[in-house]
Design a protein around this motif. Structure first.
Motif, PDB file in Angstrom:
ATOM      1  N   ALA A 320     -24.789   6.524   8.360  1.00  0.00           N
ATOM      2  CA  ALA A 320     -25.958   5.676   8.593  1.00  0.00           C
ATOM      3  C   ALA A 320     -26.804   6.201   9.748  1.00  0.00           C
ATOM      4  N   THR A 321     -26.180   6.931  10.683  1.00  0.00           N
ATOM      5  CA  THR A 321     -26.929   7.501  11.804  1.00  0.00           C
ATOM      6  C   THR A 321     -27.998   8.465  11.302  1.00  0.00           C
ATOM      7  N   GLU A 322     -27.656   9.277  10.316  1.00  0.00           N
ATOM      8  CA  GLU A 322     -28.641  10.207   9.761  1.00  0.00           C
ATOM      9  C   GLU A 322     -29.818   9.448   9.159  1.00  0.00           C
ATOM     10  N   LYS A 323     -29.538   8.326   8.509  1.00  0.00           N
ATOM     11  CA  LYS A 323     -30.611   7.494   7.949  1.00  0.00           C
ATOM     12  C   LYS A 323     -31.459   6.882   9.067  1.00  0.00           C
ATOM     13  N   MET A 324     -30.812   6.471  10.151  1.00  0.00           N
ATOM     14  CA  MET A 324     -31.555   5.882  11.262  1.00  0.00           C
ATOM     15  C   MET A 324     -32.464   6.919  11.919  1.00  0.00           C
ATOM     16  N   TYR A 325     -31.956   8.133  12.119  1.00  0.00           N
ATOM     17  CA  TYR A 325     -32.768   9.170  12.754  1.00  0.00           C
ATOM     18  C   TYR A 325     -33.943   9.572  11.859  1.00  0.00           C
ATOM     19  N   GLU A 326     -33.732   9.565  10.546  1.00  0.00           N
ATOM     20  CA  GLU A 326     -34.840   9.825   9.624  1.00  0.00           C
ATOM     21  C   GLU A 326     -35.895   8.725   9.735  1.00  0.00           C
ATOM     22  N   THR A 327     -35.444   7.489   9.936  1.00  0.00           N
ATOM     23  CA  THR A 327     -36.371   6.367  10.122  1.00  0.00           C
ATOM     24  C   THR A 327     -37.147   6.527  11.423  1.00  0.00           C
ATOM     25  N   ILE A 328     -36.459   6.930  12.488  1.00  0.00           N
ATOM     26  CA  ILE A 328     -37.131   7.160  13.775  1.00  0.00           C
ATOM     27  C   ILE A 328     -38.191   8.250  13.627  1.00  0.00           C
ATOM     28  N   ARG A 329     -37.849   9.330  12.923  1.00  0.00           N
ATOM     29  CA  ARG A 329     -38.817  10.418  12.724  1.00  0.00           C
ATOM     30  C   ARG A 329     -40.037   9.924  11.950  1.00  0.00           C
ATOM     31  N   ARG A 330     -39.805   9.165  10.889  1.00  0.00           N
ATOM     32  CA  ARG A 330     -40.927   8.669  10.077  1.00  0.00           C
ATOM     33  C   ARG A 330     -41.854   7.791  10.908  1.00  0.00           C
ATOM     34  N   LEU A 331     -41.284   6.888  11.693  1.00  0.00           N
ATOM     35  CA  LEU A 331     -42.106   5.987  12.499  1.00  0.00           C
ATOM     36  C   LEU A 331     -42.814   6.736  13.626  1.00  0.00           C
ATOM     37  N   ALA A 332     -42.142   7.715  14.215  1.00  0.00           N
ATOM     38  CA  ALA A 332     -42.745   8.463  15.325  1.00  0.00           C
ATOM     39  C   ALA A 332     -43.901   9.340  14.857  1.00  0.00           C
ATOM     40  N   LYS A 482     -21.663  -8.351  11.423  1.00  0.00           N
ATOM     41  CA  LYS A 482     -22.966  -8.992  11.580  1.00  0.00           C
ATOM     42  C   LYS A 482     -23.960  -8.108  12.325  1.00  0.00           C
ATOM     43  N   HIS A 483     -23.524  -6.933  12.745  1.00  0.00           N
ATOM     44  CA  HIS A 483     -24.361  -6.065  13.575  1.00  0.00           C
ATOM     45  C   HIS A 483     -25.188  -5.101  12.728  1.00  0.00           C
ATOM     46  N   TYR A 484     -26.286  -4.632  13.309  1.00  0.00           N
ATOM     47  CA  TYR A 484     -27.171  -3.671  12.644  1.00  0.00           C
ATOM     48  C   TYR A 484     -28.055  -3.037  13.707  1.00  0.00           C
ATOM     49  N   GLU A 485     -28.784  -2.003  13.323  1.00  0.00           N
ATOM     50  CA  GLU A 485     -29.780  -1.386  14.200  1.00  0.00           C
ATOM     51  C   GLU A 485     -31.163  -1.863  13.759  1.00  0.00           C
ATOM     52  N   ALA A 486     -31.966  -2.287  14.717  1.00  0.00           N
ATOM     53  CA  ALA A 486     -33.355  -2.654  14.445  1.00  0.00           C
ATOM     54  C   ALA A 486     -34.243  -1.569  15.045  1.00  0.00           C
ATOM     55  N   VAL A 487     -34.993  -0.863  14.199  1.00  0.00           N
ATOM     56  CA  VAL A 487     -35.848   0.236  14.654  1.00  0.00           C
ATOM     57  C   VAL A 487     -37.300  -0.208  14.508  1.00  0.00           C
ATOM     58  N   SER A 488     -37.999  -0.325  15.638  1.00  0.00           N
ATOM     59  CA  SER A 488     -39.357  -0.875  15.650  1.00  0.00           C
ATOM     60  C   SER A 488     -40.368   0.161  16.116  1.00  0.00           C
ATOM     61  N   LEU A 489     -41.540   0.150  15.490  1.00  0.00           N
ATOM     62  CA  LEU A 489     -42.666   0.975  15.931  1.00  0.00           C
ATOM     63  C   LEU A 489     -43.651   0.087  16.677  1.00  0.00           C
ATOM     64  N   LEU A 490     -43.899   0.423  17.946  1.00  0.00           N
ATOM     65  CA  LEU A 490     -44.875  -0.296  18.759  1.00  0.00           C
ATOM     66  C   LEU A 490     -46.027   0.659  19.077  1.00  0.00           C
ATOM     67  N   ARG A 491     -47.261   0.182  18.890  1.00  0.00           N
ATOM     68  CA  ARG A 491     -48.433   1.011  19.159  1.00  0.00           C
ATOM     69  C   ARG A 491     -49.295   0.329  20.221  1.00  0.00           C
ATOM     70  N   ARG A 492     -49.801   1.155  21.142  1.00  0.00           N
ATOM     71  CA  ARG A 492     -50.646   0.607  22.205  1.00  0.00           C
ATOM     72  C   ARG A 492     -51.948   0.078  21.619  1.00  0.00           C
ATOM     73  N   LYS A 493     -52.356  -1.104  22.075  1.00  0.00           N
ATOM     74  CA  LYS A 493     -53.596  -1.703  21.578  1.00  0.00           C
ATOM     75  C   LYS A 493     -54.811  -0.963  22.123  1.00  0.00           C
TER      76      LYS A 493
END
Length: 493
Positions: A320-332, A482-493
């Motif tokens: 699942a870590t590989e999936k999370m890092y792919e998600t981080i790359r996509r959002l970044a 019950k645990h999970y990783e929440a990966v959020s993209l925040l953009r400066r206004k």
């Protein structure tokens, strides 16, 4: 349901309170004859545990317990005697184990949306969840407790409940769906050896005995093990013999994996601890001493090899870590394949920056832990990543200096994967005050605890540097829990 015996615990929430006084009041309200119960007061925890005999109706007994008025911090916990020890353990370590996997995902998404709503973020930002490629036997790091089962047999497994609720018995991990086969086999081998050699497990209630924990790390290129021992009262020769025997019963032996392969135990360590606390200590407090074999093994992640020591941080679910890092790359990247710079704050041993380095012009990692930075630099060299650098120091003090070394005009994206409790307000303030940081990818393994960091970044203030949450993805890093990783993209206004 009728039951001849019922167990319950009285827990004093106020640590300055008097558990004896509280338990006496509860017992008086229940009007139980002293001949019909046994009492156990746990040292180090404000808990009194009771076994009550001759209970005709468990439901009626529970009703009587619920009618007792307690302070808001105090509570009473009744054990469910309708469950087998194995079922109770599964409920403890993998509470969603009875649910079909799609239902587990629904429950976690619901939890994610509720936490976002609490900080004023619309649940509409939640995107499609990312599932774990493997839902069983996925953990590569397991901390087994060493103790006694309910029938007083030496057992290597997991505590069958919480110590604060009066539970100290240990049950074997054979039925735990998230633990790999080789880790279970090693635990069974250590258990057999302990029973045969009559080495006493540590008893937290009485503060006697010796063996406390078994750590098993299962990685692509081998296994590392560590036993934690309380050496109190052991002669030097006795301690040395016990340590060598434990090491010898598994070192260089191979164990079957769930996919039919084999893995070898490459290194065996020992750590000494005379603390009542059940948990491995930092190496700076009590060193990990190599008894035999090699001090590290290697793991592959997204085409990169990483060196793993006995105390290295590495995500427990590689798949699942590989999936999370792919998600981080996509959002970044946000679909842009331009020369962005990735600023990895709280970078640890550098796994995020190193695995994503080919997608960015530069990667710069910052972490306060010197040993983690040393390992990150070693891992970057091992992976042959020339555009990656790591800096040791306080994140808030390093951000400005790091940014000054990045060419003007380069877009900077921060990835922040903090500890479970999040980071201090100083870190989020430092991010807000740097106008060159346009995006933040925030990864949290405990959103309930770290959501304040997101709120600090999105709340309007005098600095006018607030961000907004554009997307949030739930990555299921821990199936059946019950645990999970929440990966959020925040953009400066």
């Amino acid at each position: 349901m009728c039951s001849k015996e019922t167990k319950f615990s009285i827990i004093q929430g106020n640590k300055r309170g008097n558990i004896r006084r509280l338990s006496t009041r509860v017992l008086k309200a229940l009007n139980i004859p002293s001949a019909d119960y046994t009492e156990e007061i746990l040292s180090g925890a404000s808990t009194a545990r009771y076994t009550v005999r001759n209970v005709k109706s468990r439901e009626e007994f529970q009703e009587r317990l619920l009618k007792i008025k307690l302070n808001s911090r105090d509570r009473i916990v009744v054990e469910d005697d309708s469950l087998t020890p194995s079922e109770r353990l599964s409920n403890q370590v993998t509470p969603l184990w009875r649910m079909e996997y799609p239902r587990q995902i629904e429950e976690k998404e619901k939890d994610l949306k509720e936490h976002l709503c609490e900080i004023g973020v619309s649940p509409r930002v939640v995107s499609k969840p990312v599932l774990s490629p493997r839902t069983e036997h996925y953990r590569n790091k397991t901390d087994f407790a060493i103790g006694y089962s309910e029938d007083n047999k030496v057992t290597v497994g997991f505590t069958n409940g919480l110590y604060t609720e009066g539970i100290v018995s240990v049950h074997g991990a054979a039925d735990c769906v998230h633990i790999p086969a080789e880790a279970k086999q090693i635990a069974a081998e250590i258990e057999r050896h302990i029973a045969e050699k009559q080495i006493r497990p540590y008893n937290r209630k009485t503060n006697d005995g010796h063996l406390k924990l078994l750590l098993v790390r299962t990685h692509t290129e081998g296994i590392l093990c560590c036993v934690q021992i309380n050496p109190q009262g052991m002669a030097e020769g006795e301690l040395d013999e016990a340590e060598r025997g434990l090491c010898g019963c598994v070192l260089h032996k191979t164990f079957k994996t769930d996919d039919g392969g084999e893995r070898e135990v490459k290194g065996f360590f020992v750590q000494h601890s005379e603390r009542a606390f059940n948990g491995l200590l930092p190496a700076a407090t009590s060193p990990f001493r190599l008894l035999g074999g090699q001090e590290s093994v290697y793991e592959e992640l997204m085409g990169c090899r990483f060196r793993i020591k006995i105390d290295s941080f590495f995500q427990t679910n590689k798949y699942a870590t590989e999936k999370m890092y792919e998600t981080i790359r996509r959002l970044a990247l946000c679909g842009e394949q331009t020369g962005k710079v990735l600023l990895d704050l709280c970078c640890g041993t550098g796994t995020i920056g190193i695995t994503l380095a080919d997608s960015f012009a530069r990667v710069v990692g910052v972490d306060l832990c010197e040993s983690s930075i040393e390992m990150a630099r070693e891992n970057a060299a091992l992976a042959g990543k020339k555009n990656v650098s790591f800096h040791c120091g306080d994140v808030t003090e390093k951000i400005a200096g790091v940014l000054s070394g990045i060419e003007a005009g380069c877009e900077v994206v921060v990835v922040l994967d903090p500890p479970r409790q999040g980071v201090s307000r100083r870190v989020t303030r430092a991010i807000r005050e740097e106008p060159r940081i346009k995006q933040v990818v925030f990864a949290s393994c405990a959103l309930k605890q770290s959501k304040d960091n997101i709120e600090e970044l999105i709340t309007p203030g005098k600095d006018a540097g607030e961000f907004c949450v554009e997307e949030c993805t739930m990555v299921d890093m821990f199936p059946h829990t019950k645990h999970y990783e929440a990966v959020s993209l925040l953009r400066r206004k």
